[in-house]
Design a protein around this motif. Structure first.
Motif, PDB file in Angstrom:
ATOM      1  N   VAL A  55     -29.574  32.918 -32.155  1.00  0.00           N
ATOM      2  CA  VAL A  55     -29.627  31.395 -32.190  1.00  0.00           C
ATOM      3  C   VAL A  55     -29.101  30.643 -31.178  1.00  0.00           C
ATOM      4  O   VAL A  55     -27.824  30.980 -30.807  1.00  0.00           O
ATOM      5  CB  VAL A  55     -28.836  30.853 -33.598  1.00  0.00           C
ATOM      6  N   GLN A  56     -29.879  29.806 -30.529  1.00  0.00           N
ATOM      7  CA  GLN A  56     -28.999  28.929 -29.391  1.00  0.00           C
ATOM      8  C   GLN A  56     -29.689  27.364 -29.725  1.00  0.00           C
ATOM      9  O   GLN A  56     -28.577  26.590 -28.919  1.00  0.00           O
ATOM     10  CB  GLN A  56     -30.017  29.513 -28.108  1.00  0.00           C
ATOM     11  N   MET A  57     -30.541  27.191 -30.394  1.00  0.00           N
ATOM     12  CA  MET A  57     -30.846  25.693 -30.491  1.00  0.00           C
ATOM     13  C   MET A  57     -30.870  25.320 -32.023  1.00  0.00           C
ATOM     14  O   MET A  57     -30.615  26.383 -32.973  1.00  0.00           O
ATOM     15  CB  MET A  57     -32.164  25.431 -30.023  1.00  0.00           C
ATOM     16  N   ILE A 114     -32.781  23.425 -39.096  1.00  0.00           N
ATOM     17  CA  ILE A 114     -33.176  25.008 -38.974  1.00  0.00           C
ATOM     18  C   ILE A 114     -32.584  25.404 -37.980  1.00  0.00           C
ATOM     19  O   ILE A 114     -32.699  24.504 -36.667  1.00  0.00           O
ATOM     20  CB  ILE A 114     -34.426  25.340 -39.179  1.00  0.00           C
ATOM     21  N   ASN A 115     -32.091  26.681 -37.490  1.00  0.00           N
ATOM     22  CA  ASN A 115     -31.661  27.239 -36.243  1.00  0.00           C
ATOM     23  C   ASN A 115     -32.794  28.051 -35.683  1.00  0.00           C
ATOM     24  O   ASN A 115     -33.816  28.680 -36.115  1.00  0.00           O
ATOM     25  CB  ASN A 115     -30.585  28.450 -36.772  1.00  0.00           C
ATOM     26  N   PHE A 118     -27.167  24.466 -30.342  1.00  0.00           N
ATOM     27  CA  PHE A 118     -26.534  24.796 -31.737  1.00  0.00           C
ATOM     28  C   PHE A 118     -25.353  24.212 -31.902  1.00  0.00           C
ATOM     29  O   PHE A 118     -24.874  23.564 -32.982  1.00  0.00           O
ATOM     30  CB  PHE A 118     -26.488  26.463 -31.937  1.00  0.00           C
ATOM     31  N   LYS A 119     -24.197  24.377 -30.760  1.00  0.00           N
ATOM     32  CA  LYS A 119     -22.996  23.961 -31.094  1.00  0.00           C
ATOM     33  C   LYS A 119     -22.935  22.301 -31.181  1.00  0.00           C
ATOM     34  O   LYS A 119     -21.768  21.848 -31.428  1.00  0.00           O
ATOM     35  CB  LYS A 119     -22.336  24.341 -29.867  1.00  0.00           C
TER      36      LYS A 119
END
Length: 561
Positions: A21-23, A30-31, A55-56
């Motif tokens: 997962v990055q976004m 949703i990831n 994502f962060k």
């Protein structure tokens, strides 16, 4: 290893389920990996504007539950009739057309406020009442000694006016009083146990509520049903009427039927004895924190004293400790500075055998040579207890303000614990239910009261810690733990307790401290490079102070988290 099921794997993309997962899509919650961002945004471009962020940087909105009927669909609505979450496909199917539909986040917020309100009511209204109930029952239990003591005194005085032939009647009546007192106490004890059990359930309910609130799990939160209605049904208020003695005046030949009689022990239970007080402001209640033992105890500081031999330590305040040694002078030290603040010489010039501090901050010491217990107030020493044929040893001040003194007879054939209110004897603890002595005949004994009102004696002659309840009934004997740090007998010296109702006692020959719980179960050893430890005390933060005999040091230790 399957990356989707491995407990050690990182979070994976919800679309491809393989890439990291990055976004994150804040619109759909949703990831995504970077490669799947385009596929996701083009899937329904016309109907929805997707907000893609790293994502962060995703929003803290709780994730919608997944639909159980339509794979990969998230439920943003809720059917109030069927009590199930709904996705757009469920609504489009028409199976819930006539049903009342709500936004799931609206219900989430409403349910969260409901639980928060119940928590606040339990913390600020219900929990304090249970604490008041405990205090009320404990206070009335404390009064039992005085009530029954006065009752026995009346019977004894009346019996002294009669001929020796009625002594047997007097003794039988006093035995009946003791039986009633035991039953009276047991009634309250059972009542108190039921209330404490309910308090434990309330604590668990509050913790469960906090956990569900912090979990951000909509499904669990919506299914949560509090027990507040059950806890609002307060226990009946127990009323037990103490018996009384009615003396009778009569001729000698009629004494058998006219001496007097005891009323029966009676009690009642009042359903509405405890209620929520409508007009009072509820205080903020802090639930006592459960502290865990550290894996390894730590030395916080060391205080050097000026004794040739150091035996005892007791707490005056968070900044000061009283000490005693093999001299006739007791010394007050600063905990933070380690400096000597004050010295007090014993009244008789004898060496004290034990020390304690009352709730009013007055130093108390036992003088075995003088057979006295003395209190130091405003620089003056007053003898409050003067014994005959008995030698005082260990002493402690109780939560009720009484003094507990453990003593041996002059001929070393008896030992007992006596409770004093001022100089008045209130209770004697000497034998178990089978009439056997509770304590050894050796001199060295030290005493402490636990938070649950148990009376704990470190009995060197018996190689045991002897624990009785508030009424003097034997609860258990602790005789050490195997394996021990050294292969020697258990030789307890000093003793103290803490906020968790742990019992701590020094093991002089093994250079350690034993920690046991209120049921007598061994928990841990404390060593911290101790050398010949003797006296013990704890402060309000559960720091432990240990007096070491030959190096003349008091060690301050941390053993709880």
């Amino acid at each position: 290893m399957d990356p989707r099921t491995s407990a050690q794997d990182v979070m994976r993309c919800d679309l491809c389920q393989t890439a990291v997962v990055q976004m994150h899509c804040d619109t759909c919650l949703i990831n995504l990996c970077k490669a799947c961002v385009g596929e996701h945004t083009m899937s329904d471009e016309a109907s929805k504007k997707h907000e893609i962020v790293q994502f962060k940087h995703r929003k803290s909105t709780p994730p919608y539950p997944r639909c159980t009927s339509h794979d990969k669909e998230q439920c943003e609505m809720y059917c109030n009739l069927c009590n199930v979450p709904l996705c757009t496909a469920c609504i489009a199917s028409g199976s819930h057309t006539a049903h009342k539909i709500s936004q799931i986040l609206t219900l989430y917020d409403a349910k969260k406020k409901e639980i928060e309100g119940e928590n606040e009511e339990m913390e600020t209204s219900i929990y304090p009442i249970y604490q008041d109930i405990v205090s009320d029952v404990q206070n009335r239990m404390t009064q039992l000694e005085k009530e029954y003591g006065d009752l026995s005194t009346v019977i004894t005085k009346h019996g002294e006016d009669w001929h020796r032939i009625i002594d047997k009647i007097v003794q039988n009546l006093k035995a009946e009083v003791d039986t009633m007192k035991s039953r009276h106490y047991d009634i309250f004890k059972k009542h108190l146990a039921e209330i404490n059990l309910r308090i434990s359930e309330i604590k668990e309910e509050i913790q469960a509520s906090f956990k569900i609130l912090e979990s951000n799990n909509i499904s669990q939160l919506l299914q949560f049903n509090g027990k507040i209605k059950e806890f609002k049904k307060f226990p009946h208020k127990l009323e037990v009427l103490s018996p009384h003695f009615t003396p009778m005046q009569c001729q000698e030949e009629e004494f058998l039927k006219q001496f007097g009689n005891l009323s029966t022990l009676s009690f009642s239970s009042e359903e509405h004895g405890y209620n929520i007080k409508k007009e009072q402001k509820s205080p903020v209640i802090i639930i006592p924190k459960v502290k865990q033992l550290l894996k390894k105890s730590e030395t916080v500081s060391t205080i050097d004293t000026e004794y040739s031999l150091l035996f005892g330590v007791t707490l005056l305040s968070e900044e000061e400790i009283w000490t005693r040694g093999y001299v006739n002078t007791m010394k007050l030290y600063s905990i933070s500075q380690g400096s000597l603040l004050k010295s007090v010489r014993t009244k008789s010039e004898n060496i004290p055998d034990d020390i304690t501090v009352t709730s009013h901050g007055h130093l108390v010491y036992t003088d075995p040579t003088d057979r006295s217990v003395n209190v130091v107030m405003d620089g003056k020493i007053e003898t409050v207890i003067k014994l005959q044929n008995w030698i005082p040893r260990g002493v402690c001040s109780t939560s009720s303000g009484d003094l507990l003194v453990v003593m041996n007879s002059d001929d070393k054939k008896q030992a007992k614990v006596v409770r004093y209110s001022g100089s008045k004897e209130k209770q004697t603890i000497q034998f178990d239910d089978q009439g056997r002595p509770l304590y050894s005949l050796e001199d060295n004994k030290y005493i402490s009261e636990n938070k649950n009102l148990d009376i704990c004696v470190a009995d060197l002659g018996a190689n045991a810690v002897v624990v009785v309840n508030h009424a003097g009934k034997l609860r258990f004997r602790y005789t050490g733990h195997t394996p021990a740090p050294k292969t020697k007998l258990f030789h307890p010296r000093g003793i103290t307790t803490d906020s968790q109702s742990h019992i701590l006692t020094t093991d002089y020959d093994k250079d350690c401290v034993h920690i046991i719980d209120h049921t007598g179960q061994f928990l841990a050893f404390i060593d911290c490079e101790l050398r010949c430890p003797w006296g013990l005390c704890t402060d309000t933060n559960d720091n432990l102070f240990v007096a070491q005999v030959f190096n003349k040091q008091v060690k301050k230790l941390k053993y709880l988290q």
